[in-house]
Scaffold this active site. Structure first.
Site, PDB file in Angstrom:
ATOM      1  N   LYS A   8       1.282  -0.752   0.485  1.00 48.85           N
ATOM      2  CA  LYS A   8       0.186  -0.015   0.038  1.00 48.85           C
ATOM      3  C   LYS A   8       0.722   1.293   0.072  1.00 48.85           C
ATOM      4  O   LYS A   8       2.028   1.026   0.363  1.00 48.85           O
ATOM      5  CB  LYS A   8      -1.506   0.103   1.034  1.00 48.85           C
ATOM      6  N   ASP A 135      -1.936  -1.197  10.503  1.00 48.26           N
ATOM      7  CA  ASP A 135      -2.715  -0.926   8.938  1.00 48.26           C
ATOM      8  C   ASP A 135      -2.910  -2.532   8.830  1.00 48.26           C
ATOM      9  O   ASP A 135      -3.545  -2.726   7.767  1.00 48.26           O
ATOM     10  CB  ASP A 135      -1.239  -0.530   8.658  1.00 48.26           C
TER      11      ASP A 135
END
Length: 274
Positions: A8, A135
């Site tokens: 990401k 995350d």
């Protein structure tokens, strides 16, 4: 079963405040990108002991402390699942602000669910993933998400980069997340990341920021230089991802991205279609 845990990037990253528990509240947009590890799960050879074998990029972490094994243990504490063997090929650079370890853990959780616990929904998996890393829940859903809290409060957002090309570079420097936080002064922004990203990418340059950049740039000038190279090469937006040290550039022109890719002398560079 084989899956491909992806990296990401962060579109903007505001560190809003330091919490009483020692963590920080942030505001950012997590965006999945097609730079992937490879994760295979099979039956455990001895039927009793879960295991992990790692190939590819070197990781300074013994297998038993790898987030994939933490993910297995987190699932095994809650559900009755058999022992399995994981085989991980690392391609996502470590210590880059790309979430590679968190992605591996989240995909391991999803693989265990898909193989043995089809009745368990994604929201429950995200709760388990949150015990592994801030995350990790994002990678359970794995679509663009506006993130607040410590990165665990997630809100889906439109895909703002579909059709763009991204050049990603990871220089040969390591940025400690703890050190990166020590170099910033938390503050609430005048305009939120979600408000800024709702505009077109070509106006992000003047408004969308990463609070970690000033401290990291001062200590590692090469990171700042790479960002400037992105803009000099025609990127409509460029930024460091997370707490670094990877830097990405967003390009409307594939040709410009390819030209810059060819000119940069870094071993970890990736040209990706979004």
């Amino acid at each position: 079963m084989i899956t491909f845990p992806n990296a990401k990037i962060n579109l903007g990253l505001d560190v809003v405040c330091r919490r009483s528990d020692g963590y920080h509240d942030i505001s950012t947009l997590f965006y999945p990108v097609p730079l992937c590890d490879i994760l295979e799960m099979t039956e455990s050879p001895d039927g009793e002991n879960p295991s992990l074998t790692v190939y590819g990029n070197t990781i300074d972490c013994p297998p038993e402390k790898n987030l994939v094994m933490k993910a297995y243990r987190a699932m095994a504490e809650r559900y009755e699942i058999p022992s399995v063997a994981f085989y991980l090929v690392k391609r996502i650079p470590d210590g880059a602000g790309l979430g590679g370890g968190s992605a591996d853990a989240a995909f391991a959780i999803r693989m265990l669910r898909d193989s043995f616990l089809p009745q368990v929904n994604d929201n429950t998996l995200a709760e388990i993933a949150a015990t592994i890393g801030a995350d990790c829940p994002f990678f359970i859903y794995n679509k663009p998400m506006y993130a607040t809290g410590i990165g665990d409060i997630l809100t889906p957002v439109p895909d703002v980069l579909n059709g763009y090309t991204m050049l990603l570079v990871k220089p040969d420097v390591y940025v400690s997340t703890k050190e990166a936080y020590s170099m910033i002064h938390p503050a609430s922004p005048e305009k939120t990341v979600s408000e800024i990203v709702a505009q077109l990418p070509d106006v992000w340059k003047t408004e969308l920021k990463n609070d970690f950049e000033p401290g990291v740039f001062a200590k590692f000038p090469v990171v700042k230089q790479i960002k400037q190279c992105m803009y000099d090469g025609g990127a409509v937006y460029a930024s460091m991802s997370g707490s670094g040290s990877s830097v990405y550039g967003i390009f409307e022109s594939v040709n410009l991205a390819e030209s810059l890719y060819a000119s940069l002398d870094f071993s970890n560079k990736f040209l990706l279609s979004l």
